[in-house]
Design an enzyme around this catalytic site. Structure first.
Site, PDB file in Angstrom:
ATOM      1  N   ASN A  96       0.837  -1.195   0.000  1.00  0.00           N
ATOM      2  CA  ASN A  96       0.000   0.000   0.000  1.00  0.00           C
ATOM      3  C   ASN A  96       0.875   1.248   0.000  1.00  0.00           C
ATOM      4  O   ASN A  96       1.813   1.357   0.790  1.00  0.00           O
ATOM      5  CB  ASN A  96      -0.901  -0.011   1.241  1.00  0.00           C
ATOM      6  CG  ASN A  96      -2.025   0.999   1.155  1.00  0.00           C
ATOM      7  OD1 ASN A  96      -1.846   2.121   0.703  1.00  0.00           O
ATOM      8  ND2 ASN A  96      -3.206   0.602   1.608  1.00  0.00           N
ATOM      9  N   ASP A 118      -7.095   7.171  -8.734  1.00  0.00           N
ATOM     10  CA  ASP A 118      -8.510   7.289  -8.378  1.00  0.00           C
ATOM     11  C   ASP A 118      -8.791   8.735  -7.994  1.00  0.00           C
ATOM     12  O   ASP A 118      -8.123   9.281  -7.112  1.00  0.00           O
ATOM     13  CB  ASP A 118      -8.813   6.360  -7.191  1.00  0.00           C
ATOM     14  CG  ASP A 118     -10.308   6.196  -6.958  1.00  0.00           C
ATOM     15  OD1 ASP A 118     -11.067   7.161  -7.170  1.00  0.00           O
ATOM     16  OD2 ASP A 118     -10.716   5.089  -6.547  1.00  0.00           O
TER      17      ASP A 118
END
Length: 216
Positions: A96, A118
């Site tokens: 991550n 995103d």
């Protein structure tokens, strides 16, 4: 984007430790040991299926690349491309991005690529955007002094937000294009999303920003 789960992806990733570093913490501050050279290191956050990072590694053998993708079912496609091409200057991390400081020390990275991140359009999700100020601080903590971010998106709202965020943080604008595919920019390597969006006539936005050397 709806993510199609591939239950076998984690096992496949684990089978190729030469391409997807299984314990990246051990290379913090010494990624040159993994690559076996002192070439500059560039990373892509949200590498997706890997078309961009593989293309960059092919085009620039004098630069080391790391593609970072948190979803096993996505990064396994990038792994397939790396297996096929066997590029010595490219590795993948299935981690991550918010944990970057676990894997990289200050000065490890010279450039960060953010491609079609995103947009998290709702205001309450602002802190999740990869160009939000807390992420800019995170990047600064692993980049060399004067390190760069290269950013591409098809989302006008995210692009405008990011330009403001970059400016407010004190980054220096080096390059900006409001219509990349109709500009004079050379050497553009497209992502899978970029190919899809541009084929539909979407405008692609791109900018390059730099952290000032004297920023405190």
């Amino acid at each position: 984007m709806r993510l199609r789960n591939k239950p076998w992806a984690k096992e496949k990733i684990a089978s190729y430790p030469q391409y997807v570093a299984p314990n990246p913490e051990q290379y913090k501050g010494k990624w040159h040991e993994l690559f076996g050279n002192d070439h500059p290191l560039h990373i892509e956050i949200g590498t997706g299926k890997g078309q961009f990072i593989v293309g960059m590694a092919k085009a620039n053998p004098h630069i080391n690349y790391i593609g970072i993708e948190r979803y096993p079912s996505v990064i396994v496609s990038a792994l397939d491309k790396l297996i096929e091409n066997d590029l010595p200057n490219l590795r993948l991390l299935n981690v991550n991005a918010k944990d970057l400081e676990r894997y990289f020390a200050k000065g490890d990275v010279e450039r960060i690529y953010l491609n079609f991140s995103d947009p998290w359009p709702k205001k309450r999700h602002e802190k999740r955007r990869l160009t939000y100020k807390s992420f800019l601080q995170l990047y600064e903590n692993i980049l060399v002094d004067g390190g760069e971010i290269h950013f591409k998106t098809d989302n006008q709202g995210l692009f405008e937000y990011s330009l403001v965020s970059f400016s407010q943080y004190g980054l220096l604008l080096q390059y900006v294009s409001l219509d990349l595919h109709n500009s004079d920019f050379e050497g553009n390597i497209m992502t899978e999303y970029e190919e899809k969006f541009s084929a539909k006539g979407s405008r692609i936005y791109r900018c390059e920003v730099k952290y000032p050397n004297d920023k405190k």
